[in-house]
Write a protein that holds these residues in place. Structure first.
Motif, PDB file in Angstrom:
ATOM      1  N   LEU A  32      25.829  12.475  19.094  1.00 11.95           N
ATOM      2  CA  LEU A  32      25.319  13.229  17.948  1.00 11.95           C
ATOM      3  C   LEU A  32      23.787  13.214  17.937  1.00 11.95           C
ATOM      4  N   ALA A  33      23.198  12.051  18.169  1.00  8.38           N
ATOM      5  CA  ALA A  33      21.736  11.952  18.189  1.00  8.38           C
ATOM      6  C   ALA A  33      21.148  12.811  19.313  1.00  8.38           C
ATOM      7  N   HIS A  34      21.781  12.782  20.484  1.00  2.50           N
ATOM      8  CA  HIS A  34      21.312  13.573  21.620  1.00  2.50           C
ATOM      9  C   HIS A  34      21.331  15.064  21.293  1.00  2.50           C
ATOM     10  N   TRP A  35      22.467  15.559  20.791  1.00  9.38           N
ATOM     11  CA  TRP A  35      22.574  16.996  20.540  1.00  9.38           C
ATOM     12  C   TRP A  35      21.756  17.424  19.326  1.00  9.38           C
ATOM     13  N   SER A  36      21.578  16.536  18.368  1.00  5.24           N
ATOM     14  CA  SER A  36      20.700  16.841  17.236  1.00  5.24           C
ATOM     15  C   SER A  36      19.256  16.977  17.719  1.00  5.24           C
ATOM     16  N   ALA A  37      18.843  16.092  18.623  1.00 10.08           N
ATOM     17  CA  ALA A  37      17.491  16.186  19.187  1.00 10.08           C
ATOM     18  C   ALA A  37      17.332  17.485  19.979  1.00 10.08           C
ATOM     19  N   GLN A  38      18.342  17.839  20.763  1.00 11.25           N
ATOM     20  CA  GLN A  38      18.298  19.082  21.524  1.00 11.25           C
ATOM     21  C   GLN A  38      18.221  20.299  20.591  1.00 11.25           C
ATOM     22  N   ALA A  39      18.918  20.205  19.457  1.00  3.02           N
ATOM     23  CA  ALA A  39      18.938  21.309  18.492  1.00  3.02           C
ATOM     24  C   ALA A  39      17.651  21.388  17.672  1.00  3.02           C
ATOM     25  N   GLY A  40      16.945  20.270  17.575  1.00  2.00           N
ATOM     26  CA  GLY A  40      15.731  20.227  16.769  1.00  2.00           C
ATOM     27  C   GLY A  40      16.002  19.986  15.301  1.00  2.00           C
ATOM     28  N   SER A  41      17.245  19.657  14.960  1.00  2.00           N
ATOM     29  CA  SER A  41      17.609  19.347  13.573  1.00  2.00           C
ATOM     30  C   SER A  41      18.901  18.536  13.590  1.00  2.00           C
ATOM     31  N   PRO A  42      19.140  17.765  12.539  1.00  2.00           N
ATOM     32  CA  PRO A  42      20.359  16.964  12.488  1.00  2.00           C
ATOM     33  C   PRO A  42      21.604  17.844  12.420  1.00  2.00           C
ATOM     34  N   ASN A  44      25.050  19.254  11.103  1.00  2.00           N
ATOM     35  CA  ASN A  44      25.505  19.493   9.738  1.00  2.00           C
ATOM     36  C   ASN A  44      27.035  19.465   9.732  1.00  2.00           C
ATOM     37  N   ALA A  45      27.610  18.439   9.098  1.00  2.00           N
ATOM     38  CA  ALA A  45      29.065  18.252   9.102  1.00  2.00           C
ATOM     39  C   ALA A  45      29.804  19.424   8.458  1.00  2.00           C
ATOM     40  N   ASP A  46      29.265  19.991   7.385  1.00  2.00           N
ATOM     41  CA  ASP A  46      29.930  21.119   6.722  1.00  2.00           C
ATOM     42  C   ASP A  46      29.988  22.335   7.647  1.00  2.00           C
ATOM     43  N   LYS A  47      28.873  22.630   8.316  1.00  2.00           N
ATOM     44  CA  LYS A  47      28.857  23.743   9.265  1.00  2.00           C
ATOM     45  C   LYS A  47      29.767  23.447  10.455  1.00  2.00           C
ATOM     46  N   GLY A  48      29.797  22.192  10.873  1.00  2.00           N
ATOM     47  CA  GLY A  48      30.657  21.792  11.981  1.00  2.00           C
ATOM     48  C   GLY A  48      32.130  21.975  11.658  1.00  2.00           C
ATOM     49  N   LYS A  49      32.512  21.679  10.422  1.00  2.00           N
ATOM     50  CA  LYS A  49      33.910  21.859   9.999  1.00  2.00           C
ATOM     51  C   LYS A  49      34.290  23.340  10.038  1.00  2.00           C
ATOM     52  N   VAL A  50      33.417  24.187   9.529  1.00  2.00           N
ATOM     53  CA  VAL A  50      33.678  25.628   9.542  1.00  2.00           C
ATOM     54  C   VAL A  50      33.775  26.121  10.983  1.00  2.00           C
ATOM     55  N   VAL A 120      22.910  23.373  18.702  1.00  2.00           N
ATOM     56  CA  VAL A 120      23.157  23.322  17.250  1.00  2.00           C
ATOM     57  C   VAL A 120      24.659  23.238  16.980  1.00  2.00           C
ATOM     58  N   GLU A 121      25.438  24.056  17.658  1.00  2.00           N
ATOM     59  CA  GLU A 121      26.893  24.035  17.463  1.00  2.00           C
ATOM     60  C   GLU A 121      27.482  22.684  17.857  1.00  2.00           C
ATOM     61  N   VAL A 125      29.366  20.155  15.213  1.00  2.00           N
ATOM     62  CA  VAL A 125      30.749  19.708  15.434  1.00  2.00           C
ATOM     63  C   VAL A 125      30.804  18.183  15.520  1.00  2.00           C
ATOM     64  N   LEU A 126      29.858  17.585  16.227  1.00  2.00           N
ATOM     65  CA  LEU A 126      29.842  16.123  16.318  1.00  2.00           C
ATOM     66  C   LEU A 126      29.583  15.477  14.957  1.00  2.00           C
ATOM     67  N   ALA A 127      28.729  16.085  14.144  1.00  2.00           N
ATOM     68  CA  ALA A 127      28.490  15.552  12.792  1.00  2.00           C
ATOM     69  C   ALA A 127      29.787  15.586  11.986  1.00  2.00           C
ATOM     70  N   TYR A 128      30.533  16.682  12.087  1.00  2.00           N
ATOM     71  CA  TYR A 128      31.814  16.797  11.409  1.00  2.00           C
ATOM     72  C   TYR A 128      32.809  15.741  11.901  1.00  2.00           C
ATOM     73  N   LEU A 129      32.945  15.627  13.215  1.00  2.00           N
ATOM     74  CA  LEU A 129      33.895  14.673  13.774  1.00  2.00           C
ATOM     75  C   LEU A 129      33.527  13.233  13.428  1.00  2.00           C
ATOM     76  N   ASN A 130      32.242  12.911  13.469  1.00  2.00           N
ATOM     77  CA  ASN A 130      31.793  11.551  13.130  1.00  2.00           C
ATOM     78  C   ASN A 130      31.969  11.240  11.647  1.00  2.00           C
ATOM     79  N   ALA A 131      32.013  12.267  10.816  1.00  2.00           N
ATOM     80  CA  ALA A 131      32.157  12.056   9.370  1.00  2.00           C
ATOM     81  C   ALA A 131      33.606  11.778   8.954  1.00  2.00           C
TER      82      ALA A 131
END
Length: 134
Positions: A32-42, A44-50, A120-121, A125-131
């Motif tokens: 999650l930290a790796h892909w958030s860094a690649q995306a330039g933002s943390p 988002n679990a809500d967007k990941g769920k959708v 970002v995607e 998704v990882l934020a959603y799964l980790n939550a």
């Protein structure tokens, strides 16, 4: 002759090992930290769920095989092959092998989106799964 054979074998083994990743070389949180860094933002679990539950113009969504929520064993939509729970809290092996994470993101994003997922995607998704927690 034997020493040359031994050196050649050792060199081949070293080359093979250099290009591989070892199991348990990462964690879901590190992914999650790796892909958030690649995306330039943390992520988002809500967007990941959708994203996870949406068909993106195709026949399948992530949930088609992994379930909603992805906390129990899933089943591949076309082969019927069992799939271990995707949420890390329900499967301690989930997202612990970088090579497998990269392989499955590439393969599954292509199946669902007909393209590779963006950073970002992946982060969402990882934020959603980790939550997801028991």
């Amino acid at each position: 002759m034997t020493s040359l054979r031994t050196l050649t074998l050792a060199a081949l083994c070293a080359l093979a090992a250099a290009g591989t990743s070892h199991a348990a070389d990462t964690t879901a949180a590190q992914q999650l930290a790796h892909w958030s860094a690649q995306a330039g933002s943390p992520g988002n679990a809500d967007k990941g769920k959708v994203f996870f539950n949406t068909r993106h113009g195709g026949e399948w969504s992530c949930a088609s095989c992994h379930g909603t929520p992805p906390t129990a064993q899933g089943k591949h939509a076309s082969t019927g092959k069992p799939i271990a729970p995707l949420a890390p809290a329900f499967n301690p092996k989930a997202f612990t092998d970088t090579a497998k994470v990269d392989k499955w993101f590439r393969r599954n994003c292509n199946d669902v989106l007909s393209r590779e997922c963006t950073a970002v995607e992946k982060a969402d998704v990882l934020a959603y799964l980790n939550a997801l927690k028991p």
